[in-house]
Design an enzyme around this catalytic site. Structure first.
Site, PDB file in Angstrom:
ATOM      1  N   GLU A   1      -0.795   4.613  -0.455  1.00 51.47           N
ATOM      2  CA  GLU A   1      -0.606   5.515   1.065  1.00 51.47           C
ATOM      3  C   GLU A   1       0.187   6.731   0.702  1.00 51.47           C
ATOM      4  O   GLU A   1       1.296   6.512   1.564  1.00 51.47           O
ATOM      5  CB  GLU A   1      -0.359   4.606   2.235  1.00 51.47           C
ATOM      6  CG  GLU A   1      -1.347   3.280   2.370  1.00 51.47           C
ATOM      7  CD  GLU A   1      -0.896   2.840   3.693  1.00 51.47           C
ATOM      8  OE1 GLU A   1       0.222   3.007   4.361  1.00 51.47           O
ATOM      9  OE2 GLU A   1      -1.768   1.824   4.093  1.00 51.47           O
TER      10      GLU A   1
ATOM     11  N   GLU B   1      -5.813  -3.027   1.735  1.00 51.62           N
ATOM     12  CA  GLU B   1      -5.227  -3.623   2.776  1.00 51.62           C
ATOM     13  C   GLU B   1      -6.154  -3.701   4.158  1.00 51.62           C
ATOM     14  O   GLU B   1      -6.701  -2.559   4.388  1.00 51.62           O
ATOM     15  CB  GLU B   1      -3.939  -2.740   3.267  1.00 51.62           C
ATOM     16  CG  GLU B   1      -2.935  -3.288   2.363  1.00 51.62           C
ATOM     17  CD  GLU B   1      -1.569  -2.170   2.827  1.00 51.62           C
ATOM     18  OE1 GLU B   1      -1.243  -1.954   3.919  1.00 51.62           O
ATOM     19  OE2 GLU B   1      -0.983  -1.769   1.721  1.00 51.62           O
TER      20      GLU B   1
HETATM   21  C1  FCB Z   1       0.377  -0.069   5.577  1.00 53.71           C
HETATM   22  C2  FCB Z   1       1.526  -0.362   4.390  1.00 53.71           C
HETATM   23  C3  FCB Z   1       1.908  -1.761   4.389  1.00 53.71           C
HETATM   24  C4  FCB Z   1       2.270  -2.409   5.911  1.00 53.71           C
HETATM   25  C5  FCB Z   1       0.966  -2.026   6.332  1.00 53.71           C
HETATM   26  C6  FCB Z   1       0.970  -3.021   7.933  1.00 53.71           C
HETATM   27  O1  FCB Z   1       0.581   1.191   5.922  1.00 53.71           O
HETATM   28  O2  FCB Z   1       0.914   0.080   3.043  1.00 53.71           O
HETATM   29  O3  FCB Z   1       3.185  -1.901   3.479  1.00 53.71           O
HETATM   30  O4  FCB Z   1       3.251  -1.887   6.313  1.00 53.71           O
HETATM   31  O5  FCB Z   1       0.602  -0.815   6.669  1.00 53.71           O
END
Ligand code: FCB
Length: 486
Positions: A177, A389
């Site tokens: 990210e 994620e």
């Molecule tokens: C993302 C991050 C991770 C976590 C999630 C909820 O942006 O990569 O570390 O904090 O959100």
């Protein structure tokens, strides 16, 4: 407003099979779980420093102890094995490996050697991220990601990690990210290092991408056989009122600053023309941000990759007009005053759509995931994609019987898996899903107040306890599908 009537949850209940070999995993990040911040030569990262800024992190929480994973790693791997995970996505702490950004500390590398050996012995494929936001503070003191030199220091760090464990980790992602690192870190100030310097975020974004490109290029040229990639976090930017010209333009600008600012350099070797035009008047330290882009950079950044990590939590309803009820990416994290991370978009708001929200206040919008994946597949020449994620925080509590009942989390994941499956049916090549997160942990500026885990952590005792969602997810992984798999 977007028509949400065809949410995938409408089809809930039906069994759904995923393709053979679909990877079921879970993810974490070093600073969020490891603790042991001063052990074996580790030196402070920008997050250690930021946690000490008054009002920066809820309750003044820090990652000093976190989940104490550094000391409990074998037990945590045993939990993953119990859940039947095929892969575990973790990050390496740069300030353990090159504590001040310079010389290597072998003890830092040794921890990750032990981790990947433990994983491989348990039959769990390690999925490594080189940078999940913990820049050595010494490098920030020299300018951090606004300093081009940081990209070259990153390449040195990556080379030392690869030399140590390149033979036992199949998939390597450079950055997690970069949007957050650049724009929450250098424009909005919600994240470390907490700088609020407008177009510095664009400069930082470019240097992060240069760092990515240098590493992919170097590993390719060295003949490394690993699969290489990057993880980007996306939004789906919908105009609040599609008939309103101002809302449509606001959505375009947010799409550019959130999604295309990374997608276009990686997959097309250029910055989007509209983004460059929108930001032409923005300067940092008296110079246009585009001065950071040097000949050859975009060629490096667009070196082909083998895997695109997609992080998706929600989309945004975007408006070019003032609105009272906002729930977007610029919503406040902690007490300290911050700014919008969307440089040049101070007029843009993110009105709520009245969708259900998680404990983060994030709207639950699974259908956005289908549109996102299909769009990536159609508009860009993407390699196989992985949901690196997706997940939800809810206010979980341990019941008197010791169980953690989290039906909302199960529903959230199920709806998103159905949305992912719908994208597969439309031709998107998605090969795996990593739940965020394996266990409750330090949720950045929200500290320990938000629980995302499949595994509940009692921070006073460090006791781990499988939530209902963990058992449910283990079943999904075992059946390779939802419900009674057809
Ligand atoms: C993302 C991050 C991770 C976590 C999630 C909820 O942006 O990569 O570390 O904090 O959100």
């Amino acid at each position: 407003m977007t028509d949400l009537s065809t949410r995938p949850s409408d089809r809930a209940g039906a069994g759904l099979a995923f393709p053979p070999g679909f990877v079921w995993g879970a993810a974490t990040a070093a600073y969020q779980i490891e603790g042991a911040v001063a052990e074996d030569g580790r030196r402070p990262s920008i997050w250690d420093t930021f946690c000490r800024v008054p009002g920066a992190v809820v309750d003044g929480d820090t990652g000093d102890v976190a989940c104490d994973h550094f000391h409990r790693m074998p037990g945590d791997v045993a939990l993953m094995r119990e859940l039947g995970l095929a892969s575990y996505r973790f990050s390496v702490a740069w300030p353990r490996v090159r504590p001040d950004g310079g010389a290597v500390d072998q003890r830092g590398l040794d921890f990750y050697k032990r981790l990947v050996d433990e994983l491989n012995d348990a039959g769990i494929a390690p999925w490594l991220t080189l940078y999940h936001w913990d820049l050595p503070q010494a490098l920030e003191d020299a300018g951090g990601w606004t300093n081009r030199d940081t990209a070259y220091r990153f390449a040195e760090y990556a080379a030392s990690v690869h030399a140590a464990i390149g033979d036992r980790v199949p998939v390597w992602t450079t950055l997690n990210e970069p949007w957050c690192s650049a724009f929450l870190g250098y424009t909005g100030g919600q994240h470390a290092p907490g700088r609020q310097e407008g177009a510095a975020g664009l400069v930082a974004a470019h240097h992060l991408m240069l760092a990515h490109g240098l590493v992919v290029d170097e590993l390719r040229r060295s003949g490394a056989g690993n699969r290489l990639g990057i993880t980007l976090n996306f939004t789906v930017a919908d105009p609040h009122d599609p008939a309103d010209e101002l809302d449509r333009d606001a959505a375009r600008r947010i799409d550019a600053l959130h999604n295309r600012v990374f997608l276009d350099p990686v997959f097309r070797g250029e910055y989007p023309a509209d983004l460059v035009a929108d930001t032409a008047a923005l300067s940092w330290q008296g110079r246009p941000w585009t001065d950071a882009v040097r000949d050859g950079d975009l060629g490096l950044i667009s070196t082909p990759i083998d895997a695109l990590g997609v992080n998706y939590y929600k989309g945004d309803s975007v408006s070019g007009r003032p609105h009272e009820s906002v729930t977007g990416a610029d919503a406040a994290h902690a007490e300290r005053a911050t700014r919008t991370p969307f440089v040049g978009c101070e007029d843009v708001t993110f009105p709520t759509r009245g969708l259900p929200v998680t404990d983060m206040g994030w709207e639950v919008q699974p259908e956005g995931l289908t549109r996102l994946l299909v769009r990536l597949a159609r508009e860009y020449d993407v390699p196989p994609m992985y949901l690196t994620e997706n997940g939800a925080a809810y206010a979980d509590a341990v019941g008197d019987d010791g169980r953690v009942r989290d039906p909302e989390r199960i529903a959230y994941v199920e709806e998103h898996l159905r949305a992912l499956h719908a994208a597969l049916e439309e031709g998107a090549d998605v090969r795996g899903y990593f739940y965020w997160s394996l266990m409750d942990n330090f949720e950045w500026a929200y500290g320990y107040a938000k629980r995302f885990g499949l595994v509940h952590v009692d921070y006073a005792t460090q006791e781990r306890r499988l939530k209902d969602s963990a058992r449910w997810y283990a079943g999904v992984a075992a059946r390779n599908g939802l419900g009674s798999v057809p």
